[in-house]
Design an enzyme around this catalytic site. Structure first.
Site, PDB file in Angstrom:
ATOM      1  N   ASP A  66       0.887  -1.158   0.000  1.00 11.49           N
ATOM      2  CA  ASP A  66       0.000   0.000   0.000  1.00 11.49           C
ATOM      3  C   ASP A  66       0.922   1.203   0.000  1.00 11.49           C
ATOM      4  OD1 ASP A  66      -1.526   2.223   0.746  1.00 11.49           O
ATOM      5  OD2 ASP A  66      -2.889   1.035   1.974  1.00 11.49           O
ATOM      6  N   VAL A  67       0.895   1.999  -1.065  1.00 11.70           N
ATOM      7  CA  VAL A  67       1.888   3.081  -1.188  1.00 11.70           C
ATOM      8  C   VAL A  67       1.700   4.172  -0.136  1.00 11.70           C
ATOM      9  CG1 VAL A  67       2.307   2.683  -3.653  1.00 11.70           C
ATOM     10  CG2 VAL A  67       0.594   4.389  -2.938  1.00 11.70           C
ATOM     11  N   ASN A  93       2.279   3.721 -10.637  1.00 14.10           N
ATOM     12  CA  ASN A  93       0.965   3.615 -11.272  1.00 14.10           C
ATOM     13  C   ASN A  93      -0.178   3.742 -10.262  1.00 14.10           C
ATOM     14  OD1 ASN A  93      -1.016   2.603 -13.377  1.00 14.10           O
ATOM     15  ND2 ASN A  93      -1.171   1.002 -11.821  1.00 14.10           N
ATOM     16  N   TYR A 159      -8.099  15.830  -7.254  1.00 14.73           N
ATOM     17  CA  TYR A 159      -7.347  14.926  -8.132  1.00 14.73           C
ATOM     18  C   TYR A 159      -6.356  15.732  -8.982  1.00 14.73           C
ATOM     19  CZ  TYR A 159      -6.419  11.329 -11.680  1.00 14.73           C
ATOM     20  OH  TYR A 159      -5.807  10.435 -12.530  1.00 14.73           O
ATOM     21  N   LYS A 163      -2.241  15.524  -9.021  1.00 21.24           N
ATOM     22  CA  LYS A 163      -1.484  15.169 -10.228  1.00 21.24           C
ATOM     23  C   LYS A 163      -0.581  16.337 -10.668  1.00 21.24           C
ATOM     24  CE  LYS A 163      -2.806  10.904 -10.906  1.00 21.24           C
ATOM     25  NZ  LYS A 163      -1.901   9.762 -10.923  1.00 21.24           N
ATOM     26  N   THR A 194     -10.479   2.353 -17.619  1.00 22.40           N
ATOM     27  CA  THR A 194     -10.020   1.506 -16.516  1.00 22.40           C
ATOM     28  C   THR A 194     -11.124   1.535 -15.464  1.00 22.40           C
ATOM     29  OG1 THR A 194      -8.977   3.326 -15.338  1.00 22.40           O
ATOM     30  CG2 THR A 194      -7.622   2.224 -17.012  1.00 22.40           C
TER      31      THR A 194
HETATM   32  N1  LIG Z   1      -7.852   5.888 -16.380  1.00 19.54           N
HETATM   33  C1  LIG Z   1      -7.627   7.163 -16.632  1.00 19.54           C
HETATM   34  O1  LIG Z   1      -8.418   7.841 -17.333  1.00 19.54           O
HETATM   35  C2  LIG Z   1      -6.387   7.822 -16.099  1.00 19.54           C
HETATM   36  C3  LIG Z   1      -5.971   9.010 -16.699  1.00 19.54           C
HETATM   37  C4  LIG Z   1      -4.813   9.620 -16.225  1.00 19.54           C
HETATM   38  C5  LIG Z   1      -4.088   9.037 -15.213  1.00 19.54           C
HETATM   39  N2  LIG Z   1      -4.516   7.871 -14.653  1.00 19.54           N
HETATM   40  C6  LIG Z   1      -3.713   7.291 -13.571  1.00 19.54           C
HETATM   41  O2  LIG Z   1      -3.366   5.969 -13.893  1.00 19.54           O
HETATM   42  C7  LIG Z   1      -3.052   5.271 -12.685  1.00 19.54           C
HETATM   43  C8  LIG Z   1      -3.736   3.919 -12.694  1.00 19.54           C
HETATM   44  O3  LIG Z   1      -5.136   4.108 -12.615  1.00 19.54           O
HETATM   45  P1  LIG Z   1      -6.178   3.310 -13.488  1.00 19.54           P
HETATM   46  O4  LIG Z   1      -6.778   4.273 -14.419  1.00 19.54           O
HETATM   47  O5  LIG Z   1      -5.597   2.074 -14.016  1.00 19.54           O
HETATM   48  O6  LIG Z   1      -7.303   3.041 -12.389  1.00 19.54           O
HETATM   49  P2  LIG Z   1      -7.773   1.732 -11.627  1.00 19.54           P
HETATM   50  O7  LIG Z   1      -8.251   0.732 -12.605  1.00 19.54           O
HETATM   51  O8  LIG Z   1      -8.736   2.229 -10.617  1.00 19.54           O
HETATM   52  O9  LIG Z   1      -6.452   1.188 -10.919  1.00 19.54           O
HETATM   53  C9  LIG Z   1      -5.872   1.895  -9.860  1.00 19.54           C
HETATM   54  C10 LIG Z   1      -4.986   0.944  -9.092  1.00 19.54           C
HETATM   55  O10 LIG Z   1      -4.315   1.695  -8.068  1.00 19.54           O
HETATM   56  C11 LIG Z   1      -4.378   0.926  -6.903  1.00 19.54           C
HETATM   57  N3  LIG Z   1      -4.247   1.734  -5.693  1.00 19.54           N
HETATM   58  C12 LIG Z   1      -5.031   2.733  -5.253  1.00 19.54           C
HETATM   59  N4  LIG Z   1      -4.578   3.188  -4.073  1.00 19.54           N
HETATM   60  C13 LIG Z   1      -3.486   2.440  -3.775  1.00 19.54           C
HETATM   61  C14 LIG Z   1      -2.587   2.413  -2.684  1.00 19.54           C
HETATM   62  N5  LIG Z   1      -2.726   3.245  -1.648  1.00 19.54           N
HETATM   63  N6  LIG Z   1      -1.564   1.535  -2.699  1.00 19.54           N
HETATM   64  C15 LIG Z   1      -1.419   0.673  -3.733  1.00 19.54           C
HETATM   65  N7  LIG Z   1      -2.253   0.626  -4.787  1.00 19.54           N
HETATM   66  C16 LIG Z   1      -3.281   1.515  -4.798  1.00 19.54           C
HETATM   67  C17 LIG Z   1      -5.725   0.222  -6.945  1.00 19.54           C
HETATM   68  O11 LIG Z   1      -5.672  -0.878  -6.050  1.00 19.54           O
HETATM   69  P3  LIG Z   1      -6.933  -1.795  -5.657  1.00 19.54           P
HETATM   70  O12 LIG Z   1      -6.985  -2.849  -6.731  1.00 19.54           O
HETATM   71  O13 LIG Z   1      -6.541  -2.336  -4.304  1.00 19.54           O
HETATM   72  O14 LIG Z   1      -8.134  -0.917  -5.622  1.00 19.54           O
HETATM   73  C18 LIG Z   1      -5.769  -0.171  -8.401  1.00 19.54           C
HETATM   74  O15 LIG Z   1      -5.100  -1.387  -8.618  1.00 19.54           O
HETATM   75  C19 LIG Z   1      -3.514   6.178 -11.543  1.00 19.54           C
HETATM   76  O16 LIG Z   1      -2.392   6.833 -10.996  1.00 19.54           O
HETATM   77  C20 LIG Z   1      -4.416   7.168 -12.229  1.00 19.54           C
HETATM   78  O17 LIG Z   1      -4.499   8.401 -11.553  1.00 19.54           O
HETATM   79  C21 LIG Z   1      -5.656   7.250 -15.071  1.00 19.54           C
END
Ligand SMILES: NC(=O)c1ccc[n+]([C@@H]2O[C@H](COP(=O)([O-])OP(=O)(O)OC[C@H]3O[C@@H](n4cnc5c(N)ncnc54)[C@H](OP(=O)(O)O)[C@@H]3O)[C@@H](O)[C@H]2O)c1
Length: 300
Positions: A66-67, A93, A159, A163, A194
């Site tokens: 857990d980060v 990530n 958010y 970021k 996602t």
């Molecule tokens: N999707 C988009 O549109 C988008 C756009 C720009 C940036 N991003 C960034 O991309 C990254 C990945 O997100 P995603 O879009 O793939 O969303 P996601 O499907 O919700 O995945 C997020 C992941 O982060 C994990 N997480 C959250 N809090 C954590 C913690 N405290 N310690 C360890 N793991 C943690 C979650 O773990 P659990 O499985 O335990 O919940 C999940 O596996 C994020 O940084 C997000 O801000 C996403």
């Protein structure tokens, strides 16, 4: 640094446990290139599922992380280095979204947003840097966001702010570690399909009737995005591995310099230009005032 095509990289990925998330797709893509992967996440059950999905391949290890828990980050990173003797690529990530209007959101939620999206990655980076410095080699990746350029969107401020802070931190880090042979890559994805939109809570711990209309419109807007995001995370992670490895789409392209990011998605590109045009128009409008505040130039 260009990578030889056959070089086997060791990846360390945070937040790899969301089935449809960037992290899980990155694990799959890196493994498909023959690379070695340490996938980390909060839930041991979900980590076991990742191992099962990849048929317990020797090239994949998992570690619970857990980060937001700084006391465990260093131990987990040291354990990860112990698997294959190094980490070549660290991917920050893990991330989440705490949506809500500023006045209505309890400050604890805003702090949590920064713990996850800023301080967590900072702790991970500080734990990994000694290993990378000792080898004078390594790549650190940050999952930033185009939300940095649309901070004026109601409900997105926590958010976007987290970021924006991550972008600034990544940019600073890039300049501080380049002389040590360490590269930094900041990604700025638009909206990707996602789990993040579906799983982001909309806070209203301190509901205020003046915001009823705006809040309702925000909630409806964010709900409407979930499941309809234009970005394909599989394609994004294919590109990330290409860029880090210097293969595929990255062949012949320069590594994004400190102070820039690699945008992913037409929406990210559109919003960057919109922000740029707005900033430029405001600077031109106020140019005489902007230039009126220095001491008179001393001829000597
Ligand atoms: N999707 C988009 O549109 C988008 C756009 C720009 C940036 N991003 C960034 O991309 C990254 C990945 O997100 P995603 O879009 O793939 O969303 P996601 O499907 O919700 O995945 C997020 C992941 O982060 C994990 N997480 C959250 N809090 C954590 C913690 N405290 N310690 C360890 N793991 C943690 C979650 O773990 P659990 O499985 O335990 O919940 C999940 O596996 C994020 O940084 C997000 O801000 C996403």
């Amino acid at each position: 640094m260009t990578m030889t095509a056959r070089q086997q990289l060791v990846w360390f990925i945070t937040g790899a446990t969301s089935e449809q998330g960037f992290g899980a797709h990155l694990v799959s893509n890196a493994l498909s290139r023959g690379d070695l992967v340490i996938a980390t996440g909060r839930s041991q059950e979900k980590l076991d599922n990742i191992l099962e999905k990849h048929e317990n391949t020797e090239n994949l290890r998992v570690l619970q992380l857990d980060v937001t828990n700084p006391t465990t980050v260093r131990d987990v990173v040291n354990q990860a280095v112990g698997f294959w003797g190094r980490i070549d690529v660290a991917v920050n990530n893990a991330g989440n979204g705490e949506l809500g209007l500023i006045e209505e959101t309890d400050t604890s939620a805003i702090r949590h947003q920064f713990e996850t999206n800023l301080f967590g990655p900072v702790e991970v980076v500080k734990a990994i840097l000694p290993h990378m410095r000792s080898r004078r080699s390594g790549t650190i990746v940050f999952l930033g966001s185009r939300s940095v350029w649309i901070g004026e969107t109601p409900g997105l401020a926590h958010y976007s702010a987290s970021k924006a802070a991550m972008h600034a931190m990544a940019e600073g880090l890039a300049s501080e570690v380049s002389h040590l042979g360490i590269r930094v890559l900041l990604l700025a994805p638009g909206a990707f399909r996602t789990n993040i939109y579906a799983s982001s809570p909309f806070h209203q711990e301190n509901s205020i009737p003046d915001y009823d209309g705006l809040r309702a419109a925000c909630i409806q807007r964010f709900k409407g995005i979930a499941g309809h995001e234009p970005g394909d995370p599989v394609k994004a992670m294919q590109i990330l591995v290409d860029v880090v490895r210097g293969e595929g789409v990255a062949v012949g392209k320069k590594w994004p310099e400190p102070g820039t990011s690699l945008l992913l998605g037409n929406d990210a590109e559109r919003d960057l230009y919109k922000r740029f045009d707005k900033l430029k128009a405001a600077v031109l409008e106020w140019a005489d005032v902007i230039r009126s505040v220095w001491y008179p130039i001393n001829a000597n």
